[in-house]
Motif scaffolding. Structure first.
Motif: not given
Length: 325
Positions: A297-325
């Protein structure tokens, strides 16, 4: 440029999306215009200020992994040039900064990105693949013909562990907690895939190994699994602990019965020669297509906090990344 900055320690809520001037590269450094950044569990520990390996000075920008294009080079840089596609892997422990549009780092942390890989895949390489390599070979001592169990094989480190183990000629058993996760692990080449949410699932390993057990276990969540791992382990087997999120109730006698080893591992303990060995092996297999990073899953850079919460609170598949533009 835009970047994420923590001005204090705490939860993901302390992360702020801010603007600043792009940093300038010094001697033997390059500046990379990042298009994607990887999100690691370690990133979430660092921002709490309680991570055993690093307590940075605030304010700071998290992140050790990313991918993009070389934007500028400092004096003494001859092997990298502006416009080159690269990935940034495991910056030195004392520094971070890939949650940003630009990052400056030493040339030892910057590597050519194969044309076959996207920037998002490039951001999935550094910490996960080097951690998996270290767990399997440098700490786990995996050898051709052995059987390895990868717990949490559909996650950010689990997928690299499966790919590296299969490529090294190991018999691989992976676990995942859903049908989608199991299908993903199977697609990476695992020879057997088990549902770790099912009661008694480790009993299947005795049948799969003709009663012998596995030689090596790569353990992503020791606080939940360590006590039961010995039920799947062969005599003289090894368990390498990659991750744990709390204490564990443990019966030491189980190590005596199996004459087993429990080995911890952390990327930050790697010597320079060990980093070079791991990076060379990973880069070689990325180039020949043996390794193919999986982005979940990819999150916008501005949503880094949400990306971290998603990573730690769910069973994420593969790599979680941020789209830096």
């Amino acid at each position: 440029m835009h970047l994420i900055r923590a001005h204090e320690f705490g939860t993901a809520d302390v992360l702020r999306y801010v603007e600043d001037e792009p940093p300038k590269p010094g001697h033997s450094q390059v500046r990379v215009r990042l298009h994607a950044a990887g999100v690691n569990p370690a990133d979430t520990y660092v921002i709490t200020g309680t991570y055993a390996f690093l307590r940075p000075q605030v304010p700071f920008t998290p992140g050790w992994d990313g991918a993009g294009v070389v934007d500028a080079v400092g004096p003494g840089v001859t092997d990298l040039s502006s416009g080159q596609r690269v990935f940034v892997a495991a910056l030195p422990l004392g520094s971070s900064g890939t949650y940003a549009e630009y990052v400056v780092t030493g040339i030892e942390s910057v590597h050519p990105l194969p044309d076959s890989l996207t920037f998002e895949q490039g951001a999935a390489i550094g910490v996960p693949y080097l951690t998996a390599y270290r767990a399997l070979f440098q700490r786990g001592g995996a050898r051709v013909g052995e059987t390895v169990l990868v717990h949490g094989a559909s996650g950010g480190v689990g997928i690299p562990a499966v790919q590296l183990a299969v490529g090294a000629g190991l018999s691989v058993i992976g676990t995942a907690g859903s049908d989608a996760g199991q299908d993903l692990v199977r697609a990476q080449g695992a020879h057997h895939v088990l549902d770790h949410t099912r009661a008694g699932y480790l009993e299947e390993i005795q049948d799969l190994t003709h009663g012998r057990g596995v030689d090596l276990i790569v353990e992503m969540l020791a606080n939940e699994n360590l006590e039961n791992d010995f039920d799947a382990l062969a005599r003289h087997g090894r368990i390498v602990v990659v991750g744990a999120r709390g204490p564990v109730s443990f019966t030491p006698r189980k190590t005596m019965i199996a004459e087993a080893d429990i080995r911890g591992t952390a990327l930050w303990n790697m010597r320079t020669d060990e980093i070079a060995e791991a990076q060379a092996a990973v880069s070689r297999q990325l180039e020949d297509g043996t390794l193919k990073p999986v982005v979940g899953r990819t999150f916008p850079l501005a949503e880094a906090a949400e990306a971290q919460r998603y990573l730690m609170n769910r069973h994420a598949y593969g790599r979680v990344v941020l789209d830096c533009g």
